[in-house]
Design an enzyme around this catalytic site. Structure first.
Site, mmCIF file in Angstrom:
data_model
loop_
_atom_site.group_PDB
_atom_site.id
_atom_site.type_symbol
_atom_site.label_atom_id
_atom_site.label_comp_id
_atom_site.label_asym_id
_atom_site.label_seq_id
_atom_site.Cartn_x
_atom_site.Cartn_y
_atom_site.Cartn_z
ATOM 1 N N TYR A 197 -11.646 2.505 9.660
ATOM 2 C CA TYR A 197 -12.838 2.844 8.856
ATOM 3 C C TYR A 197 -13.185 1.660 7.793
ATOM 4 C CZ TYR A 197 -8.948 4.597 5.900
ATOM 5 O OH TYR A 197 -7.970 4.972 5.317
ATOM 6 N N LYS A 198 -12.397 0.673 7.938
ATOM 7 C CA LYS A 198 -12.750 -0.417 7.125
ATOM 8 C C LYS A 198 -13.691 -1.576 7.698
ATOM 9 C CE LYS A 198 -8.923 0.614 4.269
ATOM 10 N NZ LYS A 198 -7.309 0.398 4.244
ATOM 11 N N PHE B 126 0.933 -1.162 0.064
ATOM 12 C CA PHE B 126 -0.115 0.083 -0.031
ATOM 13 C C PHE B 126 0.775 1.264 -0.060
ATOM 14 C CE2 PHE B 126 -2.952 3.273 1.504
ATOM 15 C CZ PHE B 126 -4.188 3.012 0.981
ATOM 16 N N ASP C 258 0.829 -4.082 8.867
ATOM 17 C CA ASP C 258 -0.324 -3.317 8.877
ATOM 18 C C ASP C 258 -1.508 -4.122 8.669
ATOM 19 O OD1 ASP C 258 -2.175 -1.778 7.569
ATOM 20 O OD2 ASP C 258 -0.611 -0.362 6.522
ATOM 21 N N ARG D 130 -12.606 -4.801 -7.555
ATOM 22 C CA ARG D 130 -12.219 -5.293 -6.270
ATOM 23 C C ARG D 130 -13.467 -5.282 -5.251
ATOM 24 N NH1 ARG D 130 -8.520 -2.512 -1.761
ATOM 25 N NH2 ARG D 130 -10.176 -1.024 -1.745
#
Ligand SMILES: *Cc1c(COP(=O)(O)O)cnc(C)c1O
Length: 424
Positions: free
Chosen positions: A236-237, A140, A211, A383
């Site tokens: 927030y995921k 990422f 992570d 995705r």
């Protein structure tokens, strides 16, 4: 129990998937009532909870209470009377239960990016004679940029070295200060072997930062069981904390006294309300706080975490696998032009699935217009996130058939679907 993963051949398995069977799986799903706890818009199948979790109903009432009572009436007194000051540790302790950490090892603070900066800086300071921060190309971006940024602030020969996933473990040596990796890859969903890589790093005296942004809340994670040094992750995921919710960080207790944040904010001070001129870190995980926490964000995140803590992690993990396996099977059957870029073995991938198509962006826009929301990751990936708390097997079925319709009808070729938005 679900029958899909018994020892039948692929052919027999596909024959067994009927809409009636799927409806039965939904009826038997131990998490089926969790869906009612979310405020989901009608006509939408939401396959992007791995990017922004939906709104829990309880967040609305909790926020109303926080705004009216705690902020509105309590004003500054609420730092004490509603214990805002300890909220970063309290919510951190709750997240700890989801990731195999102990109380006092996790704190909620800042963004994942900033937490990466703090922990990478702390790790490099703890390994001053070593030069290499090891990661993988295609990690990422913020993880790589932050490593680059920290290295840039240090007057030393440290460098960021990128090695492909399958070469990481053999690239760890006595010059490695730190390994920074994302547990589940944000594009492919491939899982790194947390235990083996951490063990190899320790063998050579290096530290590791994992992570967890794409794994916490959807997978079994055992940070202490794997002897992990440090970790960061997103609120927030899968944790459903709300857009831009604060992130969290983990530091194993055995390291607390040895490492400190390079961002020496006053909230991480030993005695913040003595207002001293010299910095002295708080003992324990509190030293990784920086500035005043975002209380609205934190308390909203707490609702999402509490909701998840009421579920059994093994139910979440099992359903995540079944949802994604069902999707992959259906797509292979009815939409074979899409190429699966995630690992074929469900045990080797996280809770999302990526499919490649040269016109992936347009296909995703056409799909979103038809109520199936996933996202697009450049250059060519569609995705889809499979979140066990509010998705039904029937949603996966409907999504796969809608996807197949979009691809086969060619409707995605309409020029309006090619207009790129700022956020994909
Ligand atoms: C989503 C995500 C982030 C997000 O970082 P922010 O600072 O919240 O923007 C970081 N790392 C990974 C692996 C992610 O998936």
């Amino acid at each position: 129990m679900h029958r899909k993963f018994d020892k039948t051949t692929t052919h027999e398995r596909r024959d067994a998937i009927t809409y009636a069977a799927i409806r039965r799986w939904d009826n038997e799903d131990p998490l089926r009532h969790r869906r009612e706890e979310f405020d989901l818009p009608g006509g939408v199948i939401y396959l992007d909870g791995n990017s922004l979790g939906p709104l829990p109903k309880a967040t609305r009432s909790r926020m109303d209470e926080v705004l009216t009572k705690e902020w509105g009436q309590g004003l500054i007194r609420s730092w004490n009377t509603h214990d805002w000051i300890d909220a970063p540790l309290r919510v951190g302790d709750k997240i700890a239960k989801l990731i195999g950490a102990r109380s006092g090892e996790v704190v909620v603070a800042d963004s994942t990016s900033v937490n990466l900066f703090k922990l990478i800086g702390a790790a490099l300071a703890a390994r001053p004679d070593r030069c290499v921060v090891l990661s993988e190309p295609g990690n990422f971006p913020t993880d790589l940029y932050m490593a680059e940024g920290v290295i840039g602030t240090r007057n030393c020969a440290a460098q960021l070295r990128l090695e492909p996933a399958d070469r990481i473990i053999d690239s760890i040596d006595s010059n490695t200060a730190l390994v920074v990796l994302t547990h589940v890859h944000y594009k492919t969903a491939a899982i790194h072997d947390m235990r083996a890589i951490t063990a190899k790093a320790h063998e050579h005296g290096a530290l590791v930062i994992w992570d967890l942004s794409h794994s916490a809340g959807a997978m079994d994670i055992d940070l202490n069981g794997c002897n992990v040094d440090m970790a960061v992750g997103c609120g927030y995921k899968y944790l459903n904390g709300g857009p831009g919710a604060p992130a969290y960080l983990f530091v194993a207790e055995r390291l607390h006294a040895q490492i400190a944040s390079p961002l020496k904010g006053w909230m991480g001070h030993l005695r913040p309300f003595e207002f001293e001129d010299r910095y002295a870190p708080a003992p324990g995980i509190r030293r990784f706080l920086c500035g005043t926490p975002s209380i609205l964000g934190l308390l909203s995140l707490e609702v999402g975490v509490d909701l998840m803590l009421r579920c059994r992690m093994q139910d979440i993990v099992q359903k995540s696998r079944w949802l994604s396996e069902l999707f992959v099977d259906l797509v292979a059957d009815i939409c074979p032009t899409l190429e699966l870029v995630s690992p074929t073995n469900v045990l080797e991938r996280g809770s999302h699935v990526s499919l490649a198509h040269p016109d992936g962006y347009c296909i995703m826009q056409a799909l979103i217009e038809r109520g199936v929301i996933g996202d697009f990751r450049a250059p060519n990936l569609l995705r889809f996130g499979f979140t066990p708390l509010y998705l039904r097997y029937q949603d996966v079925w409907d999504a796969a058939y809608t996807l197949s319709d979009v691809v086969h009808s060619g409707c995605w070729a309409d020029p309006r679907y090619a207009v790129r938005a700022a956020v994909t």
